[in-house]
Design a protein around this motif. Structure first.
Motif, PDB file in Angstrom:
ATOM      1  N   CYS A 113      85.125  22.699  74.846  1.00 39.14           N
ATOM      2  CA  CYS A 113      84.702  21.323  74.583  1.00 39.14           C
ATOM      3  C   CYS A 113      85.871  20.352  74.408  1.00 39.14           C
ATOM      4  O   CYS A 113      85.795  19.210  74.880  1.00 39.14           O
ATOM      5  N   PRO A 114      86.953  20.732  73.758  1.00 36.19           N
ATOM      6  CA  PRO A 114      88.051  19.759  73.587  1.00 36.19           C
ATOM      7  C   PRO A 114      88.662  19.274  74.898  1.00 36.19           C
ATOM      8  O   PRO A 114      89.195  18.170  74.957  1.00 36.19           O
ATOM      9  N   VAL A 115      88.601  20.090  75.957  1.00 38.09           N
ATOM     10  CA  VAL A 115      89.215  19.673  77.223  1.00 38.09           C
ATOM     11  C   VAL A 115      88.179  19.368  78.296  1.00 38.09           C
ATOM     12  O   VAL A 115      88.542  19.059  79.433  1.00 38.09           O
ATOM     13  N   CYS A 116      86.912  19.459  77.937  1.00 36.73           N
ATOM     14  CA  CYS A 116      85.853  19.219  78.919  1.00 36.73           C
ATOM     15  C   CYS A 116      85.619  17.722  79.084  1.00 36.73           C
ATOM     16  O   CYS A 116      85.503  16.993  78.097  1.00 36.73           O
ATOM     17  N   ASP A 117      85.522  17.261  80.338  1.00 40.85           N
ATOM     18  CA  ASP A 117      85.321  15.847  80.613  1.00 40.85           C
ATOM     19  C   ASP A 117      83.946  15.356  80.168  1.00 40.85           C
ATOM     20  O   ASP A 117      83.740  14.163  80.024  1.00 40.85           O
ATOM     21  N   GLN A 118      83.024  16.295  79.944  1.00 42.38           N
ATOM     22  CA  GLN A 118      81.680  15.922  79.515  1.00 42.38           C
ATOM     23  C   GLN A 118      81.614  15.738  78.005  1.00 42.38           C
ATOM     24  O   GLN A 118      80.614  15.268  77.480  1.00 42.38           O
ATOM     25  N   GLY A 119      82.679  16.110  77.321  1.00 42.30           N
ATOM     26  CA  GLY A 119      82.691  16.022  75.871  1.00 42.30           C
ATOM     27  C   GLY A 119      82.378  14.622  75.383  1.00 42.30           C
ATOM     28  O   GLY A 119      82.970  13.647  75.815  1.00 42.30           O
ATOM     29  N   GLY A 120      81.434  14.540  74.437  1.00 43.43           N
ATOM     30  CA  GLY A 120      81.037  13.239  73.912  1.00 43.43           C
ATOM     31  C   GLY A 120      79.761  12.723  74.539  1.00 43.43           C
ATOM     32  O   GLY A 120      79.121  11.821  73.992  1.00 43.43           O
ATOM     33  N   GLU A 121      79.358  13.266  75.696  1.00 46.60           N
ATOM     34  CA  GLU A 121      78.100  12.873  76.323  1.00 46.60           C
ATOM     35  C   GLU A 121      77.413  14.101  76.932  1.00 46.60           C
ATOM     36  O   GLU A 121      76.704  14.000  77.914  1.00 46.60           O
ATOM     37  N   CYS A 122      77.653  15.248  76.314  1.00 51.15           N
ATOM     38  CA  CYS A 122      77.143  16.523  76.828  1.00 51.15           C
ATOM     39  C   CYS A 122      75.844  16.886  76.114  1.00 51.15           C
ATOM     40  O   CYS A 122      75.804  16.961  74.880  1.00 51.15           O
ATOM     41  N   GLU A 123      74.790  17.112  76.886  1.00 48.04           N
ATOM     42  CA  GLU A 123      73.500  17.477  76.295  1.00 48.04           C
ATOM     43  C   GLU A 123      73.570  18.835  75.616  1.00 48.04           C
ATOM     44  O   GLU A 123      72.959  19.047  74.567  1.00 48.04           O
ATOM     45  N   LEU A 124      74.302  19.774  76.186  1.00 47.64           N
ATOM     46  CA  LEU A 124      74.441  21.092  75.575  1.00 47.64           C
ATOM     47  C   LEU A 124      75.182  20.982  74.253  1.00 47.64           C
ATOM     48  O   LEU A 124      74.809  21.617  73.254  1.00 47.64           O
ATOM     49  N   GLN A 125      76.204  20.168  74.206  1.00 45.78           N
ATOM     50  CA  GLN A 125      76.976  19.967  72.979  1.00 45.78           C
ATOM     51  C   GLN A 125      76.081  19.387  71.878  1.00 45.78           C
ATOM     52  O   GLN A 125      76.103  19.835  70.720  1.00 45.78           O
ATOM     53  N   ASP A 126      75.274  18.379  72.265  1.00 47.37           N
ATOM     54  CA  ASP A 126      74.404  17.735  71.275  1.00 47.37           C
ATOM     55  C   ASP A 126      73.354  18.704  70.743  1.00 47.37           C
ATOM     56  O   ASP A 126      73.113  18.779  69.529  1.00 47.37           O
ATOM     57  N   LEU A 127      72.710  19.452  71.641  1.00 44.97           N
ATOM     58  CA  LEU A 127      71.641  20.340  71.209  1.00 44.97           C
ATOM     59  C   LEU A 127      72.175  21.577  70.491  1.00 44.97           C
ATOM     60  O   LEU A 127      71.496  22.145  69.638  1.00 44.97           O
ATOM     61  N   TYR A 223      89.710  13.254  83.446  1.00 46.24           N
ATOM     62  CA  TYR A 223      90.862  13.214  82.546  1.00 46.24           C
ATOM     63  C   TYR A 223      91.494  11.820  82.421  1.00 46.24           C
ATOM     64  O   TYR A 223      92.697  11.695  82.180  1.00 46.24           O
ATOM     65  N   THR A 224      90.714  10.776  82.591  1.00 46.11           N
ATOM     66  CA  THR A 224      91.274   9.422  82.455  1.00 46.11           C
ATOM     67  C   THR A 224      90.841   8.741  81.167  1.00 46.11           C
ATOM     68  O   THR A 224      91.532   7.849  80.680  1.00 46.11           O
ATOM     69  N   ALA A 225      89.686   9.131  80.608  1.00 48.38           N
ATOM     70  CA  ALA A 225      89.210   8.483  79.382  1.00 48.38           C
ATOM     71  C   ALA A 225      88.142   9.351  78.741  1.00 48.38           C
ATOM     72  O   ALA A 225      87.563  10.244  79.375  1.00 48.38           O
ATOM     73  N   ARG A 226      87.870   9.079  77.488  1.00 43.91           N
ATOM     74  CA  ARG A 226      86.785   9.729  76.767  1.00 43.91           C
ATOM     75  C   ARG A 226      85.615   8.747  76.653  1.00 43.91           C
ATOM     76  O   ARG A 226      85.829   7.540  76.517  1.00 43.91           O
TER      77      ARG A 226
END
Length: 807
Positions: A113-127, A223-226
């Protein structure tokens, strides 16, 4: 005594049922899936594979809920409601099932998760936060999936994939191009492209939004922004006549990403790749940052005051020596409504009616009869409920991808879609019939359909048609089209981009109007970008804003073929944005004074503006200005600035207002775009499009001489406008191959030419050397050589061409 069965009245079967969810009584449509009911009621049920625009797969099992009397938890996405159903989404039974599902989903998921580009808007992360455990009971090695290069737009990290199959279903059901599929079973299953090919659909970027994890992400954005660093700004895409609603996401004054903004009436939740990735061009090094003027052969940077003084002096000199009729203006179709209005106002205040935006149109003979603006004839959303359609000179899959999605829905429901085209375009649905022929034969084919309809309907055959199409006899295909259209109750006749640039466009419009009238269909046109807005703003030579009567000037074609002494260019590169690039280049060189309002510094590789222009003024693109775009249905969509203009760039309406002020003209005191809109005084509701008359002006039918072919000057999807042409990722896609001369195999054999050979195309305007590509989509007697590329500028527009082996 028992009652007579005939006397017993059966109560009407209700279309609604009553269910109970978490103690709330809800009304639902019979047969509706439970998850649809709860979503509409604001009751959230977790999910991964379910999406309201895709079919139900029920393979993630995250939406398991507790249904009373059911032996086990049921998936809410695949459980139809029934009268009296009692559902609990938060009971111990439901929560246990959901948490167990989450545990299985996380067994093989990487902890990145720390290096994933989906971090912060990931449905799996949220659930996982709500349904996951803090300790894993899985001790075995996790699976690893090799990543593959699937093109310049999408990055893959398939070890993260949870097999929701949204990407697979999108391609199969929505885009109509099945590019993703599943290979293998169980945890060995992989989502991948067929034979490891690239993803080439014009809508491929939508799988990025659909992917609930970080398996498919945006390659240009990677890898350009969060996400939490970005600010959302509602805007409108300028690249076609749909006016797709977008969210421009910016960080510290720079556009970082563009995402779709839901609007069911326009683009639903989808976005074409052209709308999604073109923002890259706005961050390019070739942005024009300051005004520049040419002194002799040298260009020098200057300030705005000096640039205006230099421009005013140049215009006044031309006006004094040659008069106002020697001054003209051309505008890019991606300009805003307000820019169009002020441009034509400026020209007319100077005494000239020479103003136009129709850079790729060649036939203007029916201008006087044209409606207030080129309309689709019906709301965009209605296109998905047609039962018949006739496409004329149209390739909506590439030219208007989101229009094509609507037509595909109709086709899948059983609508019969026909096409009369110069190229056998690849459609994402099965056509009921098609006629593929050169430009002249296209007109005769449409006349054949019209004649067949007149016989079926026993209608009068107009005198103009009888005169021009005396020997037209409907063939089997024309007859079949006519019969299908006259049986349709909801049909559209659509004129596409090629039809509007056709040498006999007026004849096509008149015949199409007749066909539409006889079968009760709606006639629609698919104009370039904000073309509807340009007409409404008066950026045409024969009408003012809202159709007001004005002094008529020259059309775009007239300005190019009878060159002016001074020209003002709004947002275009003449050689590439005009269909006849050769005439545009010659006209600019012949002018004594040329002013360019341009977003990009003209490159010698693309254009010769370094030689013919006198002033470059940095023009803010749509992300850096307020404005309005009007789509093909007549919907006015306002938007505001997403980021501040780069360096010294300024919005076009401000530049034109200041230019009018410096020229000493009255009526250029607007403080904002709201003032400009009020001044235009457009109607709140757009009037219904008026009909084209059944008449055909005397236009010469262009016929190649013996030994010549007809050149088809198609404009590819990613050569459309200056912004798209500079978007790096889009330029690397399969939809943007190098310009080539394309003809079918039989035609190439007849000319003694081999695939891959260099051939020379010679026209009266000039010559171009291109690689020969054998393409059986191109009809006999034709060669397809794209417009919008520097390599093909010299050979003009549609017309006769000699093709021979390059020496």
């Amino acid at each position: 005594m028992s009652a007579n069965p005939k006397d017993i009245k059966t109560p009407p079967v209700s279309d609604t049922v009553t269910i109970e969810v978490d103690g709330r009584r809800l009304q639902a449509r019979k047969g509706q899936m439970l998850i649809e009911v709860t979503d509409a009621s604001g009751i959230y049920i977790p999910r991964f594979c379910y999406h309201n625009k895709l079919s139900i797969a029920a393979n993630c099992r995250m939406c398991l809920v507790d249904v009373e009397k059911a032996p086990k938890p049921l998936p809410a996405c695949a459980t139809p409601v029934a009268e009296g159903m009692v559902v609990r989404t938060r009971s111990d039974r439901a929560r246990t099932a959901q948490k167990s599902t989450m545990e299985f989903l996380l067994i093989n998921h990487p902890l990145d998760c720390p290096v994933c580009d989906q971090g912060g808007e990931c449905e799996l992360q949220d659930l996982a936060l709500g349904y996951g455990k803090d300790v894993s009971r899985y001790a075995e090695a996790k699976r690893i999936v090799k990543d593959r290069d699937i093109g310049p737009l999408i990055s893959t990290d398939m070890t993260r994939c949870i097999h929701c199959t949204r990407c697979v279903r999108f391609g199969q059901e929505v885009a109509g191009v099945m590019e993703f599929g599943g290979l293998g079973r169980g945890e060995h299953m992989e989502i991948r492209t067929f034979l490891d090919r690239s993803v080439d659909s014009e809508l491929s970027g939508n799988v990025i939004d659909l992917c609930p994890v970080g398996a498919l992400t945006s390659k240009p954005f990677r890898y350009t922004a969060r996400p939490w660093e970005l600010e959302d700004h509602a805007s409108i895409s300028p690249h076609d006549c749909v006016g797709a609603n977008i969210n421009v996401q910016a960080r510290r004054g720079t556009v970082m990403r563009v995402l779709p903004r839901d609007n069911e009436a326009v683009n639903e939740c989808w976005l074409a790749d052209r709308d999604r990735f073109s923002y890259e061009a706005l961050k390019g090094e070739d942005r024009l940052r300051v005004p520049m003027i040419r002194r002799g052969a040298e260009w020098e940077e200057t300030d705005w005051a000096t640039a205006f003084e230099f421009t005013v002096a140049g215009f006044k000199k031309v006006l004094e020596e040659h008069g106002p009729e020697s001054l003209g203006a051309l505008a890019s179709p991606i300009s805003t409504l307000e820019e169009f209005y002020l441009l034509q106002k400026l020209m007319r205040a100077l005494g000239s009616g020479n103003v136009d935006h129709r850079l790729r149109q060649t036939d203007f003979s029916d201008d006087a009869a044209a409606p207030l603006f080129p309309s689709l004839g019906r709301p965009i959303a209605e296109l998905e409920n047609l039962d018949g359609a006739l496409l004329i000179g149209a390739n909506p899959r590439k030219d208007q991808p989101l229009i094509n999605l609507r037509l595909r829905k109709s086709a899948l429901k059983g609508a019969r879609v026909f096409a009369i085209n110069p190229v056998d375009y690849d459609f994402s649905y099965r056509l009921a019939g098609k006629l593929i022929s050169g430009p002249a034969q296209m007109v005769r084919a449409l006349a054949g359909v019209a004649r067949a309809l007149s016989v079926l309907k026993k209608a009068e055959w107009p005198a103009a048609f009888a005169k021009n199409f005396r020997d037209v006899k409907p063939g089997v295909s024309e007859q079949a089209m006519a019969e299908a259209l006259q049986q349709s109750s909801r049909a559209s006749v659509l004129l596409g981009s090629f039809a509007l640039s056709h040498p006999q466009a007026a004849a096509l419009r008149s015949l199409a109007q007749y066909v539409a009238d006889l079968c009760g269909a709606k006639l629609g046109q698919l104009p370039d970008a904000n073309g509807a807005g340009a007409w409404l703003a008066g950026c045409v030579p024969h009408r003012g804003a809202a159709g007001k009567t004005v002094t008529t000037g020259h059309t775009a074609r007239g300005m190019l073929h009878a060159p002016l002494k001074a020209c003002l260019l709004l947002g275009l590169e003449p050689e590439l944005d005009c269909l006849d690039g050769a005439a545009a280049a010659a006209a600019m060189r012949a002018a004594e004074f040329v002013v360019m309002l341009t977003t990009f510094k003209p490159s010698p590789y693309r254009t010769s503006a370094v030689e013919y222009a006198d002033v470059w003024m940095p023009l803010a693109p749509f992300t850096e200005t307020d404005g309005t775009f009007v789509n093909a249905e007549g919907r006015c969509q306002e938007f505001v600035t997403a980021v501040s203009p780069l360096a010294e760039a300024r919005p076009g309406w401000k530049i034109l207002r200041m230019l009018g002020h410096h020229l000493g003209l009255s009526g250029f005191e607007q403080d904002g775009v709201d003032d400009v809109r009020r001044e235009m005084n457009l109607p709140d509701a757009m009037p219904a499009a008026s009909a084209f008359p059944y008449s055909i002006a005397a236009t010469e039918e262009t016929v190649p001489a013996a030994g010549q072919l007809m050149r088809l000057a198609e404009v590819p999807i990613y050569a459309l406008d200056p912004i798209v042409r500079r978007a790096p990722a889009l330029q690397k896609t399969a939809d943007n191959p190098p310009p080539a001369a394309r003809m079918n195999a039989a035609q190439a054999d007849k000319l003694g030419l081999a695939a891959g050979a260099n051939v020379k195309l010679v026209t009266p305007q000039g010559a171009a050397s291109l690689e020969l590509v054998v393409d059986d989509r191109v009809p006999d007697g034709c060669v397809l050589a794209p417009s919008g590329y520097p390599e093909t500028v010299t050979i003009g527009a549609h017309g006769p061409v000699t093709v021979r082996a390059a020496s």
